[in-house]
Design an enzyme around this catalytic site. Structure first.
Site, short mmCIF file in Angstrom:
data_model
loop_
_atom_site.label_atom_id
_atom_site.label_comp_id
_atom_site.label_asym_id
_atom_site.label_seq_id
_atom_site.Cartn_x
_atom_site.Cartn_y
_atom_site.Cartn_z
N CYS A 70 0.61 -1.19 0.11
CA CYS A 70 0.00 0.14 -0.03
C CYS A 70 0.89 1.08 -0.09
O CYS A 70 1.81 1.40 0.90
CB CYS A 70 -0.96 -0.02 1.26
N CYS A 73 0.64 3.77 2.81
CA CYS A 73 1.23 3.19 3.89
C CYS A 73 3.05 3.39 4.11
O CYS A 73 3.49 3.94 5.20
CB CYS A 73 1.16 1.60 4.08
#
Ligand code: ZN
Length: 145
Positions: A70, A73
């Site tokens: 991600c 993230c």
């Protein structure tokens, strides 16, 4: 005089005073002898350790639920690392890979990543999902602990 900083033991949750400036020396928990994390570092807990740690830590805990795939993230990793260093001794920071720990993510009803959850004494004090600018992130945490 060695400066001491509070850390919660990842294994049993006991509060320990971690003496700073002992380079290279291992510091272990006074209760269970588990090696303690250096103050300001991010903890990676096993699924077996996490529930007890969340319940027993007297210091508040910020949990970063992330996935390695991600992009937001990854943007938040340095923000969270800086935050952990700045607030060493005041708040424990835990990073949980939701791909490796799907049962923990499910227990916390994590719908998307990154999700940040603040826990204190077993209770959830707040959560937010998605990347945030560093200043907003620090303000959000400060408003919850
Ligand atoms: Zn311990």
């Amino acid at each position: 005089m060695a400066e001491k900083v509070k850390v919660s033991c990842p294994n049993c949750g006991a509060t320990n005073n971690y003496p700073l400036g002992l380079s290279g020396k291992k510091v272990v928990c006074g209760r269970c002898k588990y090696p303690l994390p250096e103050p300001g570092s991010l903890l990676e807990l096993s699924a077996g350790q996490a529930p007890g740690f969340f319940q027993n830590s007297k210091l508040p805990i910020l949990v970063d639920f992330f996935s390695p795939t991600c992009a937001p993230c990854h943007m938040m990793h340095p923000v969270v690392e800086n935050f952990a260093k700045r607030r060493a001794g005041e708040i424990m920071v835990v990073r949980i890979n939701v791909d490796q720990n799907p049962q923990l993510a499910a227990e916390f009803s994590v719908q998307g990543v990154p999700t940040f959850v603040i826990l204190h004494k077993g209770y959830e004090r707040g959560r937010t999902t998605g990347a945030l600018p560093e200043a907003d992130f620090a303000l959000w945490v400060a408003s919850k602990v």
